[in-house]
Structures are given as C-alpha cells and as structure tokens.
Design a protein around this motif. Structure first.
Motif, mmCIF file in Angstrom:
data_model
loop_
_atom_site.group_PDB
_atom_site.id
_atom_site.type_symbol
_atom_site.label_atom_id
_atom_site.label_comp_id
_atom_site.label_asym_id
_atom_site.label_seq_id
_atom_site.Cartn_x
_atom_site.Cartn_y
_atom_site.Cartn_z
ATOM 1 N N GLY A 30 0.797 -1.213 0.000
ATOM 2 C CA GLY A 30 0.000 0.000 0.000
ATOM 3 C C GLY A 30 0.833 1.268 0.000
ATOM 4 N N LEU A 31 0.151 2.389 -0.016
ATOM 5 C CA LEU A 31 0.775 3.706 0.033
ATOM 6 C C LEU A 31 0.771 4.216 1.468
ATOM 7 C CD1 LEU A 31 -1.060 5.270 -3.057
ATOM 8 C CD2 LEU A 31 1.307 4.446 -2.995
ATOM 9 N N VAL A 55 -2.847 6.184 3.249
ATOM 10 C CA VAL A 55 -4.105 5.707 2.641
ATOM 11 C C VAL A 55 -4.109 4.200 2.427
ATOM 12 C CG1 VAL A 55 -4.609 7.901 1.536
ATOM 13 C CG2 VAL A 55 -3.283 6.172 0.300
ATOM 14 N N ASN A 72 -4.082 0.655 0.881
ATOM 15 C CA ASN A 72 -4.376 -0.004 -0.408
ATOM 16 C C ASN A 72 -5.624 0.559 -1.083
ATOM 17 O OD1 ASN A 72 -3.233 -2.439 1.534
ATOM 18 N ND2 ASN A 72 -2.366 -2.442 -0.524
ATOM 19 N N ILE A 73 -5.871 1.827 -0.895
ATOM 20 C CA ILE A 73 -7.102 2.426 -1.433
ATOM 21 C C ILE A 73 -7.188 2.259 -2.955
ATOM 22 C CG2 ILE A 73 -6.184 4.768 -1.797
ATOM 23 C CD1 ILE A 73 -8.914 5.725 -0.527
ATOM 24 N N ARG A 74 -6.040 2.176 -3.638
ATOM 25 C CA ARG A 74 -6.049 2.005 -5.100
ATOM 26 C C ARG A 74 -6.167 0.542 -5.509
ATOM 27 N NH1 ARG A 74 -1.000 5.174 -7.577
ATOM 28 N NH2 ARG A 74 0.030 3.506 -6.398
ATOM 29 N N ASP A 75 -5.951 -0.366 -4.558
ATOM 30 C CA ASP A 75 -5.928 -1.792 -4.889
ATOM 31 C C ASP A 75 -7.272 -2.489 -4.661
ATOM 32 O OD1 ASP A 75 -3.072 -1.867 -5.420
ATOM 33 O OD2 ASP A 75 -2.824 -1.582 -3.263
ATOM 34 N N THR A 100 -10.285 -10.353 -8.562
ATOM 35 C CA THR A 100 -9.040 -9.788 -8.044
ATOM 36 C C THR A 100 -8.598 -10.521 -6.787
ATOM 37 O OG1 THR A 100 -9.564 -7.607 -8.946
ATOM 38 C CG2 THR A 100 -7.943 -7.689 -7.170
ATOM 39 N N VAL A 148 -7.093 0.060 4.285
ATOM 40 C CA VAL A 148 -7.544 1.297 3.662
ATOM 41 C C VAL A 148 -7.853 2.300 4.775
ATOM 42 C CG1 VAL A 148 -9.284 2.410 2.229
ATOM 43 C CG2 VAL A 148 -8.510 0.107 1.667
#
Length: 505
Positions: A38-39, A42, A44-47, A56, A72
């Motif tokens: 993750g970032l 935030v 794993n908001i993009r994952d 997925t 998240v």
C-alpha cells in the motif's frame, strides 16, 4: 578512546536495542498476512476492487496464499481464498468472527442497518436468528409452506408458456409472490401489484448500491455529515431515496398482517406466527417487523439469480437437460408434475441444483468482522478487521472441484467408486453464526422450479435470421451477482405437457 569510537559504540548499542525492541514487538504483534503493497497513510485504497472483486481476490490468493491482507485508511481487510481457512476462522471461532462491519452507506444512510444481514453481533442479532430458526430452521419446518410454493410455481409455468420471452420478469414475480406469502400471508395480484412494485425497487436499489466500499463514505464515515447540496455529496440523495423505499417495504406489508389479524382473516405466515397470542413491547414489535423484511430481502433477489442461472445452464448445456428430463420421465411420468414428495427419488435433479449453485455464485463475497484480537496461522488479526471469504473462488477452486469451469452435475453423484465432490451448499450460504437462515427455503424454491420446469419445458438457444445465439456467461458485479440477461427459447415438450401446465391451480 576517541569521540568517533564512542559514537560508533553508541550506534551499535542503539542498533542492538532496536533489534531487541523489534523482536519483542514481533512477539507481541505477529505479522499480517502478505498482500498488495500500500501507500503511506491511505494504504491499499487504489488496490481494492469494486468491479467483480472476487476475481481480483482470487489473484491475490494465487500470489499471496490462503489469507491476504490489505488496509484502507487504517481499516484492516483480510481476504480468505480457502474453504478450509474460512471454516477454521468463521465456523470454529464463530464466537468472535460473527460480527459485521459498520457500513455507513447501505447500513446507516440507506436504512438496511435494521435488517439481519447488517446487525452487529449481540442480543438483537440473536433475537432475529431465534425468529428465523423457529419458522424456517429446517426442511421439516417448511413443510407447511410447500403448498404455497407448488401453487405459485404452477402459476409460473403458465406465465412462461404464455410469454416465454419475459422469463426474467416471471422469475421475479413468482419469487416475490412466494416470499411475500410466506413472510406476510400476502397474495399478490397477477398484474401491477403495488407491493411487488415496492419490493422490486427495494431489491434493485440494494443490489446496485449495497456493496461495501462503492462509496467513499464507507471508508470516511465523517462524510455522512456533509449536506446533500455539497459538491460530491450525491451519495446522500441516493441514500435518502433508497431509505424511503426500505422503510415502505418494512411498514406496508407488516401493517397488512396486523390489519388481517385484527379482522380475524390472517393467513399463516412468518409474521402472523410471531405476532399471534402475544402482546409485544415496542422493541419486540420492531424486531418482528424487521425480521420479516430481512427474510424477504435476503431470500427474494438471491433466489431470482439462482433460478435465472438454472435457465441459462439449460440453454447452454442441452445434454444435461436431456439427462434431467429422462430421470423425471422415468420417476414421475407424463401424467403429473413433480412435487416435493419426489425429491428423494430424483438424485440427478438434486445434483443439478447443486451445480447451479456452484457454477454461477449468487453471493461471491460476504463481509464478517472480528470482535477480538486473534492470531490465526501466526498472523495478527486485529479487533474490528473486515474478513472477506471469497466464496466464488472456493466454489471454483480446482483443488476442490475437478474442472470447475465445466458445468457437470455428475460431480455430486457417487460413481465408479468415487465420492461426490464437496456440496456447494456448505459454502454458498455463508459461515458460522452468519449462515443464511433462509437457506432451506431458497434451496426448496430452486429445486421445485427446476424439477417442474424440466418436466414440461424444453429450453434451447434462440435462432435469429438463421443464426443460433449462444448466451454469454458474464455474471454482474454487486453484492448479489446475476447472470447477464440472455435470450432463450422455451416451449412445451408435448401437448400433454401443455395440458399439465394449463390445469387449474
């Protein structure tokens, strides 16, 4: 000793202390399972996937193992891609894995938080479950409702014979009619029934908006306080409109039952059984009212999806259809329709229904929450984490099912000394204390529709302009997954079959 040497020694000592503290921390706080990186802040908001997330999640399982972890905005999410792991956590440790996460959009704002699927684990939840178990806890308890199911399914056959091109609408109408009779003793009108209209709107809105994480408010609950007119707050309008529909669906049929009971003409139903010979407190009345809506909302749309999947399978796999019809012809004969009394004598139909439930998974994922810190397989599962069993993958796991993409009812029949494969009903209806309380009702409705329909109808691909149209297998995203709308040809198998369908109900 030089200053430089002192600094080196201090550094070595501090490094040693750091390693020691890391060791102590690791012992007290075991690591999380592997997962997508993750970032900062935030996570794993993009994952996190919102379209067919089970696909997925299945890829995560191949990459990271049976349990994968994401976070998240501080919320920990654990995805389970193994039936064995799901049973070990959600069944065997159900006392701490039976909570639900708070879902601000569909639960709090839309109003579904008052229904059983959204209830936090506690006294309210147990009261709801007690009501369900009393009325629907076993196949034997459902015997009293079998005449309703058989009558409404006969009416379904008539509708399909008259207008076969409106199959999905007929399935929705019939499923709604059965569940409304069982929940409230309400008999729907053939056309333009106001309660059916509200019910269909309720189910449609739930299916479209109930998936956790579809709206940012699910991750940032404070957004719920933003006024509706604020830019980007369109979710507040959606939630308000949906809440009105949910409240109507809870109140209108419940009032119907009470009025019928006062008049002394109420039919036997889930609600009337819970209301009769009792003076209820306001809280008890609330529980009965929302228990009934829980039964309706949990059973109606899921059953529609499964029955529509059955017709899709019969369109695509004519050899399976012929085997099923041969069994019905041999056991039941051409002079009557199958009934529940024939169920134990029709093992291929039983296997066919199991394969429908496995092949096109109605609820591909479901959310649990853990009420205490736990350690599983050495991994740290913090209190409040969201646990997502990937039911879709469990029912398509090649280690459990041979050639899972193949539609093959015979996998559930003992043959040539081989044991049947795992019954999908042990997985598709959920786990632990969150097991679907209406599973026997759903199973019975799907079985009866399949048996009666195959007895009298031939289902095949549509031919347009000399070209045979093969339906696409493309289940929808959302909390409840439906087959993509498709065309098929449905005709009576014979004149005798047509006569059977037309008999008075």
């Amino acid at each position: 000793m030089s200053t430089f040497t002192v600094l080196i020694l201090m550094y070595v000592c501090l490094a040693g202390v750091g390693v020691f503290l890391d060791y102590i921390f690791a012992k007290k706080n075991p690591q999380y399972p592997p997962g997508p990186r993750g970032l900062p802040l935030v996570g794993n908001i993009r994952d996190i996937p919102f379209v067919k997330p089970w696909l997925t999640f299945a890829e995560w399982g191949k990459k990271y193992g049976d349990i994968s972890h994401a976070s998240v905005l501080g919320m920990h999410i654990f995805v389970l891609n193994s039936a064995k792991t799901a049973v070990e956590m959600l069944d065997k440790k159900s006392s701490i894995y039976s909570d639900r996460p708070v879902v601000p959009m569909s639960g709090e704002l839309m109003g579904y938080g008052q229904t059983l699927p959204y209830l936090r684990y506690g006294e309210h939840f147990r009261s709801f479950r007690k009501n369900f178990h009393r009325a629907l806890g076993s196949r034997a308890a459902l015997v009293v409702y079998q005449p309703i199911e058989e009558m409404e399914t006969r009416r379904f056959l008539k509708r399909v014979l008259a207008k076969p091109d409106q199959l999905q609408a007929h399935i929705r109408h019939t499923t709604g009619a059965i569940i409304l009779r069982i929940c409230y003793g309400y008999e729907v009108k053939e056309n333009n029934d106001p309660l059916v209209d509200i019910a269909e709107r309720t189910l449609d809105e739930f299916s479209r908006h109930a998936y956790i994480g579809e709206f940012m408010v699910d991750f940032l609950p404070s957004l719920a306080k933003v006024p509706e007119w604020f830019p980007g707050a369109g979710f507040k309008r959606i939630a308000r409109e949906c809440r009105v529909t949910v409240e109507e669906m809870a109140a209108i049929p419940y009032k119907f039952v009470k009025d019928q009971m006062v008049a002394g003409i109420a039919s036997k139903s889930f609600s009337s059984d819970l209301l009769k010979d009792r003076i209820l407190t306001a809280e008890e009345d609330h529980i009965v009212k929302w228990s009934a809506l829980s039964l309706f909302s949990a059973g109606a749309d899921t059953t529609v999806s499964a029955i529509y999947s059955f017709f899709l399978a019969m369109t695509l796999f004519p050899d399976v259809q012929k085997k099923a019809q041969a069994e019905i012809d041999a056991v039941v004969g051409p002079d009557r329709l199958p009934s529940f009394a024939d169920r134990t004598s029709l093992p291929y139909i039983e296997a066919l229904v199991k394969e429908v439930l496995r092949w096109n998974v109605v609820i591909p994922t479901v959310d649990h929450s853990v009420t205490e810190d736990d350690i599983h397989d050495g991994y740290h599962i913090p209190k409040g984490s969201v646990i997502i069993p990937n039911i879709w993958f469990m029912l398509n796991d090649p280690q459990t099912y041979v050639n899972p993409s193949e539609f093959n009812p015979e996998r559930f029949l003992a043959k040539d000394g081989k044991e049947p494969e795992t019954d999908p009903r042990t997985l598709c209806f959920g786990f632990g204390r969150r097991l679907c309380p209406g599973l026997h009702l759903a199973d019975a409705s799907i079985w009866l529709t399949a048996a009666m329909s195959l007895a009298v109808f031939g289902v095949s691909k549509v031919v347009e302009n000399g070209v045979e149209i093969t339906p696409e297998i493309d289940p929808s995203s959302g909390l409840i997954s439906h087959p993509k709308p498709f065309k098929c040809s449905i005709e009576a198998r014979s004149e005798k079959a047509s006569t059977l369908i037309q008999q008075d109900t």
